[in-house]
Scaffold this active site. Structure first.
Site, PDB file in Angstrom:
ATOM      1  N   LYS A  43       0.840  -1.206   0.000  1.00 29.11           N
ATOM      2  CA  LYS A  43       0.000   0.000   0.000  1.00 29.11           C
ATOM      3  C   LYS A  43       0.871   1.251   0.000  1.00 29.11           C
ATOM      4  O   LYS A  43       0.620   2.187  -0.753  1.00 29.11           O
ATOM      5  CB  LYS A  43      -0.941  -0.016   1.216  1.00 29.11           C
ATOM      6  CG  LYS A  43      -2.090  -1.016   1.055  1.00 29.11           C
ATOM      7  CD  LYS A  43      -2.828  -1.293   2.359  1.00 29.11           C
ATOM      8  CE  LYS A  43      -3.861  -2.410   2.150  1.00 29.11           C
ATOM      9  NZ  LYS A  43      -4.445  -2.897   3.405  1.00 29.11           N
TER      10      LYS A  43
ATOM     11  N   GLN B 275      -4.890  -1.336   9.453  1.00 31.58           N
ATOM     12  CA  GLN B 275      -4.841  -2.707   8.938  1.00 31.58           C
ATOM     13  C   GLN B 275      -5.456  -3.687   9.929  1.00 31.58           C
ATOM     14  O   GLN B 275      -5.136  -3.658  11.130  1.00 31.58           O
ATOM     15  CB  GLN B 275      -3.383  -3.094   8.623  1.00 31.58           C
ATOM     16  CG  GLN B 275      -3.206  -4.431   7.959  1.00 31.58           C
ATOM     17  CD  GLN B 275      -3.733  -4.497   6.532  1.00 31.58           C
ATOM     18  OE1 GLN B 275      -3.785  -3.505   5.820  1.00 31.58           O
ATOM     19  NE2 GLN B 275      -4.141  -5.679   6.109  1.00 31.58           N
TER      20      GLN B 275
ATOM     21  N   ASP C  43     -11.442   2.757   3.847  1.00 31.48           N
ATOM     22  CA  ASP C  43     -11.819   1.338   3.873  1.00 31.48           C
ATOM     23  C   ASP C  43     -13.338   1.165   3.740  1.00 31.48           C
ATOM     24  O   ASP C  43     -13.817   0.067   3.437  1.00 31.48           O
ATOM     25  CB  ASP C  43     -11.414   0.718   5.219  1.00 31.48           C
ATOM     26  CG  ASP C  43     -10.194  -0.165   5.126  1.00 31.48           C
ATOM     27  OD1 ASP C  43      -9.953  -0.745   4.048  1.00 31.48           O
ATOM     28  OD2 ASP C  43      -9.495  -0.287   6.137  1.00 31.48           O
TER      29      ASP C  43
END
Ligand code: GUN
Length: 299
Positions: free
Chosen positions: A53, A97, A120
């Protein structure tokens, strides 16, 4: 024999476009898209995802921030970091995460992220917007958003008259996938571990989404001839044929038998996986456009 949907190439198209629109925003407004990724602990798969990422964010010309925190970080310390990122005008997207260590309430952390920076798409506000069709101001979770883009490349945007079966009911993939397919006019069923005769149900699907996390569970004779099969699974299995102690990645579908029946299929690796990161970049630059009061590009 099914066409193989090249997620790697389509993801590269998306990130190339992200870079162009990020550069345009920077030139026009002086705003550089900022993405912060937070990881707690040493989970090796998560470390790899987070490194990817960060690398992709830099390749898109973003201001990329990584917070790598030790396993014993307290929940409050993580809340404090998320709140400081919420208040940082240089940051437009925040990703924490998952999974988080056991002692941290992941739900609390997710709900601490400002909804307008929740790239997200896990905050209740974004989940609610997606569920009620407010997609233009929501963030859609990256894996389902990327899967939809792959489906669009094969079948177009309007799925009227098509049946879709989503195998798996997770908050991250199955449920948002259901909403996206429904918004595209498909007739959608969600199947899960308590579904009776899963095989027969799968066989009714023009579009079959495998998102259960069980290696190679869906076999070719579960697939309707000509179906489009999107395999969201990423499972590491032993591969003694490659040598002792070796492993390989497989999806939730048994690729060879499914490829013989479907009209299009995503491989693992190189299918949905690269799309997830590409859509994260797309969500981050979208967030920067919104913060600037500019119309966000579509991907
Ligand atoms: N872990 C596995 N997939 C995801 C994802 O899409 N977002 C976050 N934050 N963590 C993950």
């Amino acid at each position: 024999m099914a066409d193989i949907i090249d997620g790697k190439a389509i993801a590269a198209d998306v990130t190339a476009k992200v870079k162009i629109v990020a550069d345009t925003l920077l030139e026009k407004t002086g705003i550089q898209t900022g993405l912060a990724v937070v990881i707690v602990g040493e989970d090796p798969a998560s470390q790899v995802y987070v490194a990817n990422k960060g690398r992709t964010a830099k390749a898109c010309g973003f201001h990329s921030v990584e917070h790598k925190l030790p396993e014993d970080t307290s929940e409050q310390a993580l809340v404090d970091i998320v709140e400081s990122l919420n208040n940082d005008p240089a940051i437009h997207g925040i990703l924490v995460q998952l999974p988080l260590p056991q002692h941290i309430d992941a739900g609390r952390i997710i709900q601490t992220i400002a909804p307008e920076k929740d790239v997200d798409g896990f905050h209740f506000i974004n989940v609610g917007k997606l569920g009620t069709g407010e997609i233009d101001t929501a963030f859609v979770p990256c894996t389902p958003a990327g899967s939809m883009l792959l489906i669009e490349r094969v079948l177009g945007k309007d799925l009227s008259g098509k049946t879709a079966v989503v195998v798996g009911r997770s908050n991250i993939v199955g449920k948002p996938m259901f909403n996206l397919l429904l918004a595209a006019n498909a007739t959608v069923t969600i199947a899960h571990s308590r579904t009776r005769d899963l095989e027969a149900l799968c066989k009714t699907a023009d579009i079959l989404i495998a998102a259960v996390g069980r290696p190679q569970m869906i076999k070719g004779d579960w697939v309707k001839p000509g179906a489009v099969l999107i395999d969201v699974g990423i499972n590491r299995i032993d591969a003694p044929e490659k040598g002792e102690g070796k492993t390989r990645l497989v999806g939730d579908a048994d690729f060879d038998s499914c490829q013989a029946v479907a009209s299009a299929i995503t491989p693992v690796p190189g299918g949905v996986g690269p799309m997830t990161i590409a859509m994260l970049m797309a969500n981050a630059v979208t967030s920067a456009y919104r913060s600037a009061g500019e119309e966000a590009p579509s991907f």
